[in-house]
Design a protein around this motif. Structure first.
Motif, mmCIF file in Angstrom:
data_model
loop_
_atom_site.group_PDB
_atom_site.id
_atom_site.type_symbol
_atom_site.label_atom_id
_atom_site.label_comp_id
_atom_site.label_asym_id
_atom_site.label_seq_id
_atom_site.Cartn_x
_atom_site.Cartn_y
_atom_site.Cartn_z
ATOM 1 N N LEU A 1 2.510 -8.547 -12.703
ATOM 2 C CA LEU A 1 1.626 -9.659 -13.016
ATOM 3 C C LEU A 1 2.009 -10.391 -14.297
ATOM 4 O O LEU A 1 1.909 -11.615 -14.383
ATOM 5 N N ALA A 2 2.445 -9.640 -15.302
ATOM 6 C CA ALA A 2 2.741 -10.255 -16.599
ATOM 7 C C ALA A 2 3.808 -11.333 -16.490
ATOM 8 O O ALA A 2 3.749 -12.353 -17.194
ATOM 9 N N ALA A 3 4.762 -11.133 -15.580
ATOM 10 C CA ALA A 3 5.832 -12.122 -15.416
ATOM 11 C C ALA A 3 5.293 -13.454 -14.916
ATOM 12 O O ALA A 3 5.964 -14.487 -15.034
ATOM 13 N N HIS A 4 4.095 -13.439 -14.372
ATOM 14 C CA HIS A 4 3.470 -14.659 -13.864
ATOM 15 C C HIS A 4 2.309 -15.113 -14.746
ATOM 16 O O HIS A 4 1.485 -15.934 -14.333
ATOM 17 N N GLY A 5 2.246 -14.555 -15.955
ATOM 18 C CA GLY A 5 1.210 -14.961 -16.898
ATOM 19 C C GLY A 5 -0.173 -14.488 -16.530
ATOM 20 O O GLY A 5 -1.173 -15.132 -16.887
ATOM 21 N N ARG A 6 -0.264 -13.353 -15.817
ATOM 22 C CA ARG A 6 -1.561 -12.871 -15.340
ATOM 23 C C ARG A 6 -1.873 -11.502 -15.926
ATOM 24 O O ARG A 6 -0.984 -10.729 -16.300
ATOM 25 N N GLU A 7 -3.185 -11.188 -15.991
ATOM 26 C CA GLU A 7 -3.652 -9.908 -16.483
ATOM 27 C C GLU A 7 -3.878 -8.945 -15.312
ATOM 28 O O GLU A 7 -4.123 -9.370 -14.180
ATOM 29 N N PRO A 8 -3.808 -7.615 -15.561
ATOM 30 C CA PRO A 8 -3.961 -6.648 -14.464
ATOM 31 C C PRO A 8 -5.235 -6.802 -13.648
ATOM 32 O O PRO A 8 -5.221 -6.619 -12.430
ATOM 33 N N ASP A 9 -6.353 -7.164 -14.282
ATOM 34 C CA ASP A 9 -7.614 -7.264 -13.548
ATOM 35 C C ASP A 9 -7.709 -8.506 -12.659
ATOM 36 O O ASP A 9 -8.665 -8.643 -11.888
ATOM 37 N N GLU A 10 -6.713 -9.389 -12.749
ATOM 38 C CA GLU A 10 -6.746 -10.605 -11.935
ATOM 39 C C GLU A 10 -6.290 -10.373 -10.503
ATOM 40 O O GLU A 10 -6.388 -11.275 -9.664
ATOM 41 N N LEU A 11 -5.789 -9.179 -10.201
ATOM 42 C CA LEU A 11 -5.384 -8.827 -8.839
ATOM 43 C C LEU A 11 -6.005 -7.486 -8.481
ATOM 44 O O LEU A 11 -5.800 -6.493 -9.169
ATOM 45 N N LYS A 12 -6.764 -7.440 -7.390
ATOM 46 C CA LYS A 12 -7.411 -6.210 -6.940
ATOM 47 C C LYS A 12 -6.571 -5.570 -5.836
ATOM 48 O O LYS A 12 -6.204 -6.243 -4.866
ATOM 49 N N VAL A 13 -6.267 -4.290 -5.992
ATOM 50 C CA VAL A 13 -5.498 -3.541 -5.000
ATOM 51 C C VAL A 13 -6.476 -2.785 -4.111
ATOM 52 O O VAL A 13 -7.221 -1.920 -4.578
ATOM 53 N N MET A 14 -6.471 -3.116 -2.806
ATOM 54 C CA MET A 14 -7.450 -2.538 -1.883
ATOM 55 C C MET A 14 -6.745 -2.067 -0.606
ATOM 56 O O MET A 14 -6.499 -2.861 0.302
ATOM 57 N N PRO A 15 -6.401 -0.793 -0.518
ATOM 58 C CA PRO A 15 -5.777 -0.288 0.710
ATOM 59 C C PRO A 15 -6.746 -0.232 1.870
ATOM 60 O O PRO A 15 -7.955 -0.043 1.682
ATOM 61 N N GLY A 16 -6.217 -0.396 3.081
ATOM 62 C CA GLY A 16 -7.008 -0.200 4.281
ATOM 63 C C GLY A 16 -7.065 1.280 4.615
ATOM 64 O O GLY A 16 -6.026 1.942 4.691
ATOM 65 N N VAL A 17 -8.253 1.821 4.794
ATOM 66 C CA VAL A 17 -8.413 3.262 5.004
ATOM 67 C C VAL A 17 -9.422 3.528 6.111
ATOM 68 O O VAL A 17 -10.259 2.693 6.436
ATOM 69 N N THR A 18 -9.339 4.736 6.673
ATOM 70 C CA THR A 18 -10.320 5.202 7.631
ATOM 71 C C THR A 18 -11.139 6.316 7.004
ATOM 72 O O THR A 18 -10.816 6.810 5.920
ATOM 73 N N PHE A 19 -12.180 6.730 7.703
ATOM 74 C CA PHE A 19 -13.019 7.822 7.198
ATOM 75 C C PHE A 19 -13.640 8.539 8.386
ATOM 76 O O PHE A 19 -13.850 7.954 9.462
ATOM 77 N N VAL A 20 -13.905 9.811 8.198
ATOM 78 C CA VAL A 20 -14.635 10.613 9.188
ATOM 79 C C VAL A 20 -15.618 11.474 8.417
ATOM 80 O O VAL A 20 -15.239 12.190 7.482
ATOM 81 N N LEU A 21 -16.892 11.408 8.810
ATOM 82 C CA LEU A 21 -17.948 12.140 8.117
ATOM 83 C C LEU A 21 -18.503 13.258 8.993
ATOM 84 O O LEU A 21 -18.476 13.176 10.228
ATOM 85 N N GLY A 22 -19.011 14.284 8.353
ATOM 86 C CA GLY A 22 -19.718 15.369 9.026
ATOM 87 C C GLY A 22 -20.720 15.965 8.064
ATOM 88 O O GLY A 22 -20.666 15.707 6.850
ATOM 89 N N ASP A 23 -21.631 16.775 8.557
ATOM 90 C CA ASP A 23 -22.589 17.429 7.674
ATOM 91 C C ASP A 23 -21.891 18.384 6.713
ATOM 92 O O ASP A 23 -22.374 18.615 5.597
ATOM 93 N N THR A 24 -20.762 18.938 7.148
ATOM 94 C CA THR A 24 -19.938 19.802 6.304
ATOM 95 C C THR A 24 -18.497 19.322 6.403
ATOM 96 O O THR A 24 -18.134 18.569 7.318
ATOM 97 N N ASP A 25 -17.657 19.781 5.479
ATOM 98 C CA ASP A 25 -16.245 19.421 5.544
ATOM 99 C C ASP A 25 -15.617 19.930 6.829
ATOM 100 O O ASP A 25 -14.797 19.244 7.457
ATOM 101 N N ALA A 26 -15.990 21.141 7.236
ATOM 102 C CA ALA A 26 -15.422 21.720 8.454
ATOM 103 C C ALA A 26 -15.794 20.890 9.682
ATOM 104 O O ALA A 26 -14.956 20.639 10.558
ATOM 105 N N GLU A 27 -17.043 20.454 9.744
ATOM 106 C CA GLU A 27 -17.460 19.632 10.879
ATOM 107 C C GLU A 27 -16.712 18.313 10.893
ATOM 108 O O GLU A 27 -16.304 17.820 11.956
ATOM 109 N N ALA A 28 -16.512 17.711 9.730
ATOM 110 C CA ALA A 28 -15.780 16.449 9.644
ATOM 111 C C ALA A 28 -14.334 16.630 10.100
ATOM 112 O O ALA A 28 -13.782 15.776 10.803
ATOM 113 N N GLU A 29 -13.702 17.729 9.704
ATOM 114 C CA GLU A 29 -12.324 18.001 10.133
ATOM 115 C C GLU A 29 -12.253 18.124 11.648
ATOM 116 O O GLU A 29 -11.317 17.615 12.281
#
Length: 434
Positions: free
Chosen positions: A244-272
Motif C-alpha cells: 500500500l505504501a508504494a501507492h501512498g496509502r495507509e494499511p487501514d485503507e484496504l480491508k482483507v476479507m477471505p471467503g470462508v465456510t463454517f459448520v456449527l454443532g452443539d459440541t465440537d465433535a458434533e460439528a466435525e
C-alpha cells in the motif's frame, strides 16, 4: 495500565451458488433464482449487523467436456438488478455486485453503480473482476480480444475512469465535463448522475496473482481472497498491506476479507461429524471425477472415485473445461494432490474433498467465535465473507449463535453506527478530485 481493546472484525455474506460449496440436494435448499431467496439471506445478514451482502456473477455457463457444468446456476438474475430490488427491503447492509471490467464500459458501469448508491443511500459496492477468457468473450461483440497480460492494465484504467466520472459532479451538485483519453478508453462528455452518498461506491478486488495484489493495493477498498491456513492468511495479509505504501496509502485503507465456510454443532465433535457429511454431499463421486478432470485436462470417467489418483501427468494445454479459471499450474496442483494423497492414504474423492474446500471454521459456536477472533488478532484477516452451504437459510444459525458471542468478546458491533457501507468499514469518503 488497561489492556488494549480487541481488534474489531468485519463480516459479509456471500450468496452461494456458482461453486461446489452449495449442497443442492439438502431438503432445506431452496431456489437460486426467486427473489425471496436473495431477500432472506440479505435480511438475515442485516439482522446480524454484517457490513455487506455479496453477489458473484458469471457471464457464460461453464462447460465440462462439451456439456453445461451441473454446478453452475442456470438462470441466475443479473446482480445489479437484484441488489437494486434489495435496496428497497433493507436499510443498512451494503450491497456488493461482481461486474467484469473486460466486457463492460466505464461510463455505463459507473452510471449503474452510482444509481445503486443513490437508491440505497450509500450502500453500493463493486467487485471489479477481470477476464482473458475467449470462451466467455464469445457472448460479447469484441469477443475474447484481450490478452491475459492486458487484463489488469485495462482494469486499472477502468476503475480510474469510473472514479473520474463519479468525481465529475461537484459536492455542491454541479456537473463538469469529463475528458479521459487513455490506452483503453476515451470518454468525453458529461456524466448524468450526481455525486453519490458515499462519494464513490466501495471497490472490491478478488485476484491473488502478483498483478491482482498490486491492483488491490492501488485501487481497492476490500480484497476478497481465499487462504486455507492461518499461516497462509498472515503471509497474504502482510504482502498486500505491505504494497500500500508504494501507492501512498495507509494499511487501514484496504480491508482483507477471505471467503470462508463454517459448520456449527452443539459440541465440537458434533460439528466435525456434520462437516464430514456436508463435504461428502458437496463432493459426490461424480463431482470428484469432474474436479480431477479439471486439473488433469483429460477424460477420467473410467477412474474409480474411491481409487488412487492417476499416475499420468496433467495436460497443461487442455481445454476440457471452458469458462472456468484454472487455480494455478496443473502440474503443480497435481503434485500437491499426490503428496496429500500419499501422506494421508486418500482416494480420489477423499483428496478432492480435502484439497478443494475453502477455509472452514468448524466447532461449537464458542469455538468458531474464538477461531474467527484469533485470525483477526493474528493479522490474517480484517474480517470474513461467509459462504453458507445452504440457500437461503444457511446463515441463520451463525447470526443467532455466533454473532452474540463475537459481540460479548468485544470484536463485533452491537449496532450500526452509520448509514453507509464506508461507515461500516471505517473507510473515509474519497476526497473530491474534480
Amino acid at each position: 495500565m488497561t489492556a488494549a481493546a480487541p481488534k474489531r472484525m468485519h463480516l459479509a455474506a456471500h450468496f452461494p451458488g456458482v461453486n461446489n460449496t452449495t449442497v443442492w440436494s439438502d431438503p432445506c435448499s431452496r431456489s437460486q433464482i426467486e427473489f425471496s431467496s436473495f431477500e432472506h439471506l440479505a435480511r438475515t445478514a442485516e439482522r446480524g449487523l454484517f457490513d455487506f451482502f455479496f453477489l458473484a456473477e458469471g457471464l457464460r455457463l461453464r462447460e465440462h467436456k462439451g456439456l453445461i457444468h451441473d454446478l453452475d446456476v442456470v438462470g441466475r438474475p443479473e446482480s445489479l438488478t437484484v441488489l437494486s430490488a434489495l435496496a428497497a427491503v433493507t436499510d443498512r447492509i451494503g450491497l456488493a455486485a461482481t461486474v467484469n471490467t473486460t466486457f463492460n464500459e466505464p461510463y455505463e458501469l459507473a452510471r449503474r453503480f452510482a444509481t445503486l448508491d443513490h437508491l440505497s443511500a450509500g450502500r453500493a459496492a463493486w467487485n471489479a473482476v477481470t477476464s482473458s477468457d475467449a470462451f466467455t468473450g464469445e457472448n460479447f461483440r469484441r469477443g475474447g480480444y484481450l490478452d491475459r497480460s492486458e487484463r489488469y492494465t485495462r482494469a486499472a484504467e477502468f476503475v480510474a475512469t469510473a472514479r473520474e466520472l463519479w468525481d465529475s459532479w461537484t459536492p455542491e451538485g454541479a456537473p463538469r465535463p469529463v475528458a479521459h483519453r487513455g490506452r483503453h478508453f476515451t470518454v468525453e462528455g458529461e456524466f448524468t448522475v450526481p455525486r453519490s452518498p458515499q462519494g464513490h461506491p466501495v471497490v472490491i478486488q478478488a485476484g491473488d496473482s502478483a498483478e491482482g495484489r498490486d491492483f488491490a493495493a492501488a485501487a481497492a477498498d476490500i480484497v476478497f481472497t481465499r487462504h486455507g491456513t492461518l499461516e497462509a492468511g498472515r503471509a497474504f495479509y502482510a504482502d498486500v498491506k505491505g504494497r500500500l505504501a508504494a501507492h501512498g496509502r495507509e494499511p487501514d485503507e484496504l480491508k482483507v476479507m477471505p471467503g470462508v465456510t463454517f459448520v456449527l454443532g452443539d459440541t465440537d465433535a458434533e460439528a466435525e461429524e456434520r462437516a464430514v457429511v456436508i463435504r461428502r454431499r458437496q463432493v459426490s463421486p461424480q463431482n470428484a471425477i469432474a474436479a480431477l478432470e479439471q486439473v488433469w485436462g483429460r477424460d477420467l470417467s473410467g477412474y474409480d472415485p474411491d481409487g488412487p489418483l492417476p499416475a499420468s501427468d496433467p495436460d497443461p494445454d487442455a481445454e476440457l473445461v471452458r469458462g472456468r479459471v484454472r487455480q494455478g499450474d496443473p502440474l503443480a496442483v497435481a503434485a500437491r494432490w499426490r503428496a496429500l494423497s500419499r501422506e494421508k492414504g486418500l482416494s480420489i474423492r477423499q483428496t478432492v474433498i480435502e484439497a478443494t474446500g475453502r477455509q472452514s471454521f468448524i466447532g461449537s459456536p464458542a469455538t468458531v467465535a474464538a477461531q474467527l477472533t484469533e485470525y483477526v488478532a493474528a493479522g490474517a484477516a480484517d474480517g470474513f465473507i461467509l459462504v453458507p452451504h445452504l440457500t437461503p437459510g444457511g446463515l441463520d444459525e451463525f447470526v443467532d449463535r455466533v454473532v452474540p458471542l463475537l459481540q460479548e468478546r468485544g470484536v463485533f458491533r452491537r449496532a450500526y453506527t452509520g448509514s453507509t457501507l464506508r461507515s461500516h468499514l471505517g473507510l473515509a469518503e474519497p476526497v473530491w478530485k474534480g
